[in-house]
Design a protein around this motif. Sequence first.
Motif, PDB file in Angstrom:
ATOM      1  N   ARG A  82       0.829  -1.208   0.000  1.00  0.00           N
ATOM      2  CA  ARG A  82       0.000   0.000   0.000  1.00  0.00           C
ATOM      3  C   ARG A  82       0.858   1.251   0.000  1.00  0.00           C
ATOM      4  O   ARG A  82       0.564   2.226  -0.716  1.00  0.00           O
ATOM      5  N   ALA A  83       1.935   1.238   0.785  1.00  0.00           N
ATOM      6  CA  ALA A  83       2.827   2.401   0.832  1.00  0.00           C
ATOM      7  C   ALA A  83       3.425   2.664  -0.540  1.00  0.00           C
ATOM      8  O   ALA A  83       3.472   3.817  -1.003  1.00  0.00           O
ATOM      9  N   ALA A  84       3.884   1.629  -1.217  1.00  0.00           N
ATOM     10  CA  ALA A  84       4.474   1.795  -2.546  1.00  0.00           C
ATOM     11  C   ALA A  84       3.443   2.339  -3.531  1.00  0.00           C
ATOM     12  O   ALA A  84       3.755   3.211  -4.363  1.00  0.00           O
ATOM     13  N   ARG A  85       2.212   1.852  -3.441  1.00  0.00           N
ATOM     14  CA  ARG A  85       1.162   2.320  -4.354  1.00  0.00           C
ATOM     15  C   ARG A  85       0.847   3.790  -4.108  1.00  0.00           C
ATOM     16  O   ARG A  85       0.717   4.582  -5.055  1.00  0.00           O
ATOM     17  N   VAL A  86       0.743   4.167  -2.841  1.00  0.00           N
ATOM     18  CA  VAL A  86       0.412   5.553  -2.500  1.00  0.00           C
ATOM     19  C   VAL A  86       1.497   6.508  -2.997  1.00  0.00           C
ATOM     20  O   VAL A  86       1.208   7.569  -3.563  1.00  0.00           O
ATOM     21  N   ILE A  87       2.756   6.144  -2.777  1.00  0.00           N
ATOM     22  CA  ILE A  87       3.862   6.988  -3.249  1.00  0.00           C
ATOM     23  C   ILE A  87       3.827   7.101  -4.769  1.00  0.00           C
ATOM     24  O   ILE A  87       4.047   8.182  -5.332  1.00  0.00           O
ATOM     25  N   ALA A  88       3.520   6.003  -5.448  1.00  0.00           N
ATOM     26  CA  ALA A  88       3.495   6.001  -6.908  1.00  0.00           C
ATOM     27  C   ALA A  88       2.381   6.871  -7.471  1.00  0.00           C
ATOM     28  O   ALA A  88       2.496   7.389  -8.593  1.00  0.00           O
ATOM     29  N   GLU A  89       1.302   7.045  -6.729  1.00  0.00           N
ATOM     30  CA  GLU A  89       0.152   7.805  -7.222  1.00  0.00           C
ATOM     31  C   GLU A  89       0.171   9.268  -6.805  1.00  0.00           C
ATOM     32  O   GLU A  89      -0.643  10.064  -7.281  1.00  0.00           O
ATOM     33  N   ALA A  90       1.101   9.661  -5.926  1.00  0.00           N
ATOM     34  CA  ALA A  90       1.085  11.005  -5.352  1.00  0.00           C
ATOM     35  C   ALA A  90       1.546  12.068  -6.343  1.00  0.00           C
ATOM     36  O   ALA A  90       2.450  11.841  -7.151  1.00  0.00           O
ATOM     37  N   ASP A  91       0.924  13.239  -6.238  1.00  0.00           N
ATOM     38  CA  ASP A  91       1.371  14.405  -6.996  1.00  0.00           C
ATOM     39  C   ASP A  91       2.580  15.045  -6.325  1.00  0.00           C
ATOM     40  O   ASP A  91       3.472  15.567  -6.999  1.00  0.00           O
ATOM     41  N   ILE A  92       2.589  15.044  -5.009  1.00  0.00           N
ATOM     42  CA  ILE A  92       3.685  15.605  -4.224  1.00  0.00           C
ATOM     43  C   ILE A  92       4.168  14.541  -3.247  1.00  0.00           C
ATOM     44  O   ILE A  92       3.364  13.929  -2.540  1.00  0.00           O
ATOM     45  N   VAL A  93       5.462  14.301  -3.204  1.00  0.00           N
ATOM     46  CA  VAL A  93       6.061  13.356  -2.263  1.00  0.00           C
ATOM     47  C   VAL A  93       6.986  14.142  -1.332  1.00  0.00           C
ATOM     48  O   VAL A  93       7.948  14.773  -1.793  1.00  0.00           O
ATOM     49  N   ILE A  94       6.678  14.106  -0.041  1.00  0.00           N
ATOM     50  CA  ILE A  94       7.481  14.805   0.957  1.00  0.00           C
ATOM     51  C   ILE A  94       8.226  13.760   1.779  1.00  0.00           C
ATOM     52  O   ILE A  94       7.615  12.839   2.320  1.00  0.00           O
ATOM     53  N   VAL A 122      13.436   4.834  -1.342  1.00  0.00           N
ATOM     54  CA  VAL A 122      11.969   4.797  -1.355  1.00  0.00           C
ATOM     55  C   VAL A 122      11.411   5.706  -2.444  1.00  0.00           C
ATOM     56  O   VAL A 122      10.277   5.517  -2.904  1.00  0.00           O
ATOM     57  N   LEU A 123      12.204   6.665  -2.890  1.00  0.00           N
ATOM     58  CA  LEU A 123      11.746   7.588  -3.935  1.00  0.00           C
ATOM     59  C   LEU A 123      11.658   6.905  -5.291  1.00  0.00           C
ATOM     60  O   LEU A 123      11.067   7.457  -6.224  1.00  0.00           O
ATOM     61  N   HIS A 124      12.241   5.709  -5.419  1.00  0.00           N
ATOM     62  CA  HIS A 124      12.124   4.968  -6.669  1.00  0.00           C
ATOM     63  C   HIS A 124      10.675   4.612  -6.975  1.00  0.00           C
ATOM     64  O   HIS A 124      10.319   4.331  -8.117  1.00  0.00           O
ATOM     65  N   HIS A 125       9.832   4.637  -5.937  1.00  0.00           N
ATOM     66  CA  HIS A 125       8.424   4.326  -6.129  1.00  0.00           C
ATOM     67  C   HIS A 125       7.640   5.519  -6.673  1.00  0.00           C
ATOM     68  O   HIS A 125       6.505   5.346  -7.137  1.00  0.00           O
TER      69      HIS A 125
END
Length: 281
Positions: free
Chosen positions: A23-35, A45-48
């Motif tokens: 779920r974490a990987a999916r959420v990061i992959a779908e985000a417009d902004i990653v903080i 983890v930013l590879h996602h």
Amino acid sequence: MTSDGKVWFVGAGPGAADLLTLRAARVIAEADIVIWAASLVHADVLHHARTGAEIVDSSQLPIEGVLPLYERAAEQGLTVARIHSGDPALWGAVQEQLDLCRALGLAVEIVPGVSSFTAVAAIVGRELTVPEVAQSVILTRLEGGKTPMPPGERVRDFARHGTTMALFLSAARSGQVQAELLAGGYPEDTPAVVAYQATWPDELVVRCTVGTLEATVKQHKLWKHTLFLVGPALAAEGTRSHLYHPGHFHTFRRAEPAARAELRRQASARTGGTATPGHTP
């Protein structure tokens, strides 16, 4: 006030990018902004993150520096993945951010992560809740420091339980940690583990005892990103739980009569004839 925007607070786990949940990987992959905070979260983890996502390093920002990103998410209906080390529920400074996001009308959701204390237990190949040895795990940190502890939450008092303890955010004062553990009642030969950057490429995990904890920390010059595990479960052997015992029964399995009778005899011997093994659903 409501918004189509949403902020996900994502547990990044102890460090290794492949210890994120699906779920974490999916959420990061779908985000417009990653903080993310470069000081706490491994860059892998930013590879996602998807191509084109806005990546913001918050390691040098107070919460006031992150607030404009939440405001923009509320105004434009954006999705934000706010990545926290370990599990956001433990020393994550999440509650204040949840309050801000809700005040902005943003939807919020938390994705749990693998905590470093369970990662360290896995690295050393130990269960922290061993039958007849330790059935509780205390998660805490040394009192004092930058953030005050509530009254009654002292390492010395927790140590009196003699069970498994995980100490976060305390390596810079290892001498005081050792003194409090001993004063609380742990014998000097109680097993301990000192873990630096667990699951990171520069991971260092060292076994020691409560009596040698300070010397171990200072020998390796550790003062941050270090976790302590303490307690007799770290060296326990020869015990057995009821869960997979043939004499134990639950909704999906019947007990074998002879094995069940043996469990009853063992329980009676431990309690002077007043207890029998209970039923676990």
